[in-house]
Design an enzyme around this catalytic site. Structure first.
Site, PDB file in Angstrom:
ATOM      1  CG  PHE A 283      -1.727  -1.269   1.358  1.00  0.00           C
ATOM      2  CD1 PHE A 283      -1.511  -2.127   2.420  1.00  0.00           C
ATOM      3  CD2 PHE A 283      -2.667  -1.624   0.391  1.00  0.00           C
ATOM      4  CE1 PHE A 283      -2.213  -3.314   2.546  1.00  0.00           C
ATOM      5  CE2 PHE A 283      -3.380  -2.815   0.499  1.00  0.00           C
ATOM      6  CZ  PHE A 283      -3.160  -3.668   1.574  1.00  0.00           C
ATOM      7  CE1 TYR A 554       8.426  -3.796  13.366  1.00  0.00           C
ATOM      8  CE2 TYR A 554       9.963  -2.414  12.176  1.00  0.00           C
ATOM      9  CZ  TYR A 554       8.673  -2.837  12.407  1.00  0.00           C
ATOM     10  OH  TYR A 554       7.647  -2.299  11.676  1.00  0.00           O
TER      11      TYR A 554
END
Lengths: 634, 634
Positions: A283, A554
């Site tokens: 996206f 992360y």
């Protein structure tokens, strides 16, 4: 403004043409600059490739046709618990689609104390009357109409573009709470459309917020509530053509609204790729990558966005900014590309980018390595970085994520396997002597010439062995990477059962990696306890990129919020403390998510007062009336 | 200003220390920031390495002790023709030192129509009375005295720092013509000295021009003649310590005045290197590399300066600018390092840099390949770049440079070989079928693990063979690279015999390389003819770096100026035309030499008006009174 720049470029081009005869054919975008043709004419030019704008493009103007209004990704794809109480992933788009995930229920219950009986109710559809009527700037709208550029002030279009994917944004949508959203959405089709929109916005003092893929996790897309002017969301999704592919120089010139999956698919048709694969690539857009300094999974081969771009064109209130040359590397003062990269929509709209392309690799191979401990895994990754032999991707997850990975295994046989059974089986049969509560896994991806890949693979596994690592097969590696695009859907499932969470990341020198992992995870647990979170949180980390001088780490953090009166506030406090802990341990403010509004408070400390002043001076010059008023960064 | 920044950093650091106990030991420079200790105290700290400032450092405060005042490099090293009319290279510093170069005379005579009877007379020594008395800012000088920082307003020190190595600068010195030079020279020893100097300059409105190695070829060091304020040359050469080496993260924190040869030599003592080897590395400084976006010979392994730096500290009129974190890669807005890189001394003084280091490679191997034509050589280099298998260095010289290389062969036997004899012998015995007026040579350097080097070498030679290339031995390769550091001395020899010349460079997409080489060389020849140059010029090029999307092309241009009344003016016109030709052919304004004052006129076209405005806005913010008034770039 923009037209001045266009005519001076016209002059420059004429001057050059006068110097040499029979000069090379200029690509379409320069012709556009010279002659100010509109997009329709461009589309008819023979050297514009890749067909019609809508062909092979994922994102329609009306995003609601395919995407969720209050959660991640496609409407047709979600995790849910079926009538048998088994986790399923719906739809047909992903490898996991239509499959049962037997271990997920147990894992959620044991990790979060979640209970399938305790279900929240998300507002199923947008209630348009919950949306403030638009504040329209009438003269702007009138002049916009005469350009023929499509626009909308429908509630649904506006709401879609008033948010990214921070927890608080999605949580609010699920509760049906709509804050300040854009008053209008416009859909430019090409650079010249953007020039017109920006000119009009400057003329009529309208606030413009560029919108690419809408995947921001830094509150970058949130509309500033104090903004009194009309806010126009400039949606680039329909500005998505590959204008040319240059096989001699291995570059492609692409409109900024193209999303990652379309860009790669289209290039693949010609045998090429950019290799830029951020987790958001389905996206997120090229323009968004430039604006946020995006990083991709395979940066070890293809580079991060700053390594990939050769040329950037951006429309600003002062005019169009772009270099005159596509040389690979220059010394012509400070690099203006780096004034644009990371500007997070505060200076203008990136319209076109020349990006490097590579031939599609001949061969790809996944892999995985199990380490006795996270410490040994980190030491291995550090050594791989030291020897500069990292594969396309190498990621080391901690023990919690290793277990989480097992929980996400789809059912592939008729025998129901519980999460714990599967886990036991894994470590007993394969990794005797590894403590199941300490072991961790690295997933690997190699790409390239087949022979080189096999050599490279051997080198990496040999290093891993020195740190107690054992090869654990391609399957585990591949599965790790396949899960990349479905993980984001899990948060919505969590929120269905009172679990909220977020990911956040940092970059840090090698010698601080272990401390940062340990300290930040511990800090999260402590803060949750202090704030009354009733069940210990999931607090987990992964070393997700390696560099010469450090790594990207992360974190995932999630907790069960039953019993809390203001769960989002608790979440924000814990996240804030985690970021303080990261900074105190020598980690950066962000490796790739960016600053947005979420992390503004640490900017001065990050770049120093003089650095802030520099950034502000550029903003004040380029956009003195704050037309690009998303209030990010500064 | 600087002190505000220091106390806010003090606060930030204290805040961090309060978050975690037992935090890691901070390196010396941060301690300096916290406690504002002076340099003497720093030198006594146990964790400061590399000994005394003067030990192992090439450049003394009094440059004239070892360097020429009106030519390149060391005073003791020069080309000359001895009594027998043979070319010699004097001194003991270089491999070529003390050797006869039999072919050089013939080559100079045939290439330029030079004649040993036609000799110019350079002004042998600086005549101090030709130097304008200094314009001293008395209060500035008084306050400077109380800092204890050494300074001088002696003519010789001032003249040394009033120029770089552009042709017109050296030509003027040889004629004994001295223009505007600095009024004073100061020698800071550390960051805090620089802070004091900048504070005083701001307080008393003194113009500061940072001076690193003095090797600029962009007129960057020329003092603006219109400058009425006192000009102070801030010479960083004595600010040259390695403050710490971090073996865990493979970085070193270094003061900006260190020159390349010292940096490498000192790091080598610990088994490390930066691998940054610009042709100017004997004299150019770390701070200068940052200020000009320097590129090194072995960038294929080590990267260019923007790839090498992890942290930069710069003193500006607004205060000290530096990031708070040493993370390897970040998304925290536009990258402020890139506001500093390429700022060419217009914003402040770079004082300290954290730079990446690597273990010294195990193995090095030179090589060379002869191609039937330049076109085939370029095609080979393009393919090597496409396959991303470039050696540490690969450079392709054109036919003229191949011949030039032969002319520089030292005599190694007692049998005198003329230039033409040697050349004939080379191509007859080895390269039958190659046209000696078309063939060209690529020199190669491989570094790394021995086994990998040999594999790599094979891959590159296999590619070369596809383009008609034949391996021509290690010697030719090695000699090519060994000549790197003596080439610059040749211009002085040329000027002794009415030959003037310069090098200039560009970066350009691959598909423009051949056109640019042909068109620029032809343009030079035409312009010389038009301007009355009596003997055809040397007009030659070399592809000197490869990238994914293009290459760096390096031109040499030289001509015999006998009969011209204003040779430097003719030279400048031809160079100007050559740059126009480069730009018209899609080349950049500069790959690594920078803009300085020499190429300012093309800046607007290069970065666009908006880009210029951004650069100007940063300058106006950081240095509103133009203290750093070298007038470069903008």
């Amino acid at each position: 403004m923009a037209s001045n720049s266009s005519s001076s470029r016209h002059q420059t081009a004429r001057h050059r043409l006068s110097i040499i005869a029979g000069h090379l054919q200029r690509p379409a975008d320069s012709d556009a600059a010279l002659l100010a043709v509109d997009c329709k004419a461009q589309a008819n030019k023979p050297n514009v490739s890749a067909g019609d704008r809508s062909e092979g493009r994922t994102v329609p103007r009306k995003r609601q046709e395919i995407m969720k209004w209050n959660g991640w990704g496609y409407s047709d794809s979600r995790f849910l618990f079926n009538k048998k109480g088994q986790a399923e992933f719906t739809g047909k788009r992903y490898r996991l689609s239509g499959m049962i995930i037997p271990g997920l229920k147990d894992w959620m219950e044991s990790t979060f104390g979640a209970n399938l009986q305790h279900k929240t109710q998300a507002t199923p559809a947008l209630n348009s009357s919950a949306v403030q009527p638009p504040t329209l700037n009438e003269v702007f709208v009138e002049e916009l109409k005469s350009t023929g550029i499509p626009f909308s002030h429908e509630a649904e279009d506006r709401v879609f573009r008033g948010h990214g994917h921070c927890l608080h944004e999605i949580f609010a949508l699920r509760e049906g709470k709509i804050g300040r959203v854009p008053d209008m959405v416009v859909w430019p089709s090409c650079h010249n459309d953007v020039v017109k929109i920006v000119e009009l916005a400057c003329k009529h003092n309208v606030c413009l917020i560029p919108y690419g893929g809408g995947t921001s996790v830094s509150s970058a897309l949130e509309c500033p509530p104090e903004e009194t002017r009309s806010i126009v969301s400039l949606d680039t999704s329909q500005m998505n053509r590959i204008l040319w592919i240059d096989e001699k120089n291995l570059t492609a010139h692409v409109e900024s609204g193209i999303v990652g999956q379309d860009l790669e698919r289209l290039l693949n048709e010609s045998g090429y790729c950019t290799g830029h694969e951020p987790d958001s690539m389905e996206f997120s857009s090229l323009g968004g990558w430039v604006a946020t300094r995006a990083s991709g999974m395979k940066k070890n081969i293809y580079g991060n966005i700053e390594d990939l771009v050769v040329h950037i064109k951006m429309v600003t209130p002062r005019g169009v900014i772009e270099k005159s040359c596509q040389g690979p590397r220059m010394s012509t003062g400070p690099d203006i590309h780096h004034f644009i990269l990371g500007s997070e929509g505060t200076l203008g709209v990136v319209t076109e980018v020349t990006i490097k392309i590579r031939p599609i690799p001949e061969y790809q191979k996944y892999g995985s390595v199990v380490f006795p401990s996270f410490e040994q895994g980190v030491a291995c990754l550090r050594e791989v970085a030291r020897q500069r032999c990292a594969p396309a991707s190498i990621r080391l997850m901690d023990n919690e994520q290793f277990k989480f990975g097992h929980a996400l295994k789809p059912q592939v046989s008729s025998i129901f396997t519980s999460f714990l059974d599967g886990l036991k089986k894994f470590y007993i049969t394969k990794f005797k002597g590894f403590d199941p509560n300490r072991l961790c896994v690295a997933t690997l991806l190699f790409e390239g010439d087949r022979e080189k890949v096999l050599q490279h693979e051997k080198q990496v596994y040999d290093i891993a062995a020195k740190f107690g690592g054992l090869a654990a097969g391609e399957d585990n590696g591949q599965r790790g990477y396949m899960l990349t695009f479905v993980i984001a859907y899990l948060r919505d499932l969590g929120m269905d059962y009172y679990v909220i969470g977020e990911s956040f990341e940092t970059s840090v020198p090698w010698d601080r990696v272990l401390d940062i992992c340990r300290n930040v995870k511990a800090r999260i647990v402590q803060e949750c306890k202090d704030k009354g979170v009733q069940f210990p949180p999931l607090s987990t980390c992964r070393v997700t990129q390696t560099y010469d001088a450090g790594a990207c780490v992360y974190f995932y953090f999630a907790f069960n919020y039953r019993g809390l009166s203001d769960p989002v506030h608790v979440y924000e406090q814990v996240e804030h403390a985690a970021r303080e802990e990261i900074l105190a341990n020598g980690g950066s403010l962000s490796h790739h998510h960016g600053v947005g509004k979420l992390r503004k408070e640490w900017m001065r400390e990050t770049v120093s007062s003089v650095g802030m002043g520099m950034l502000k001076s550029v903003k004040d010059y380029v956009d003195p009336n704050n037309i690009f008023g998303n209030r990010n960064l500064l």
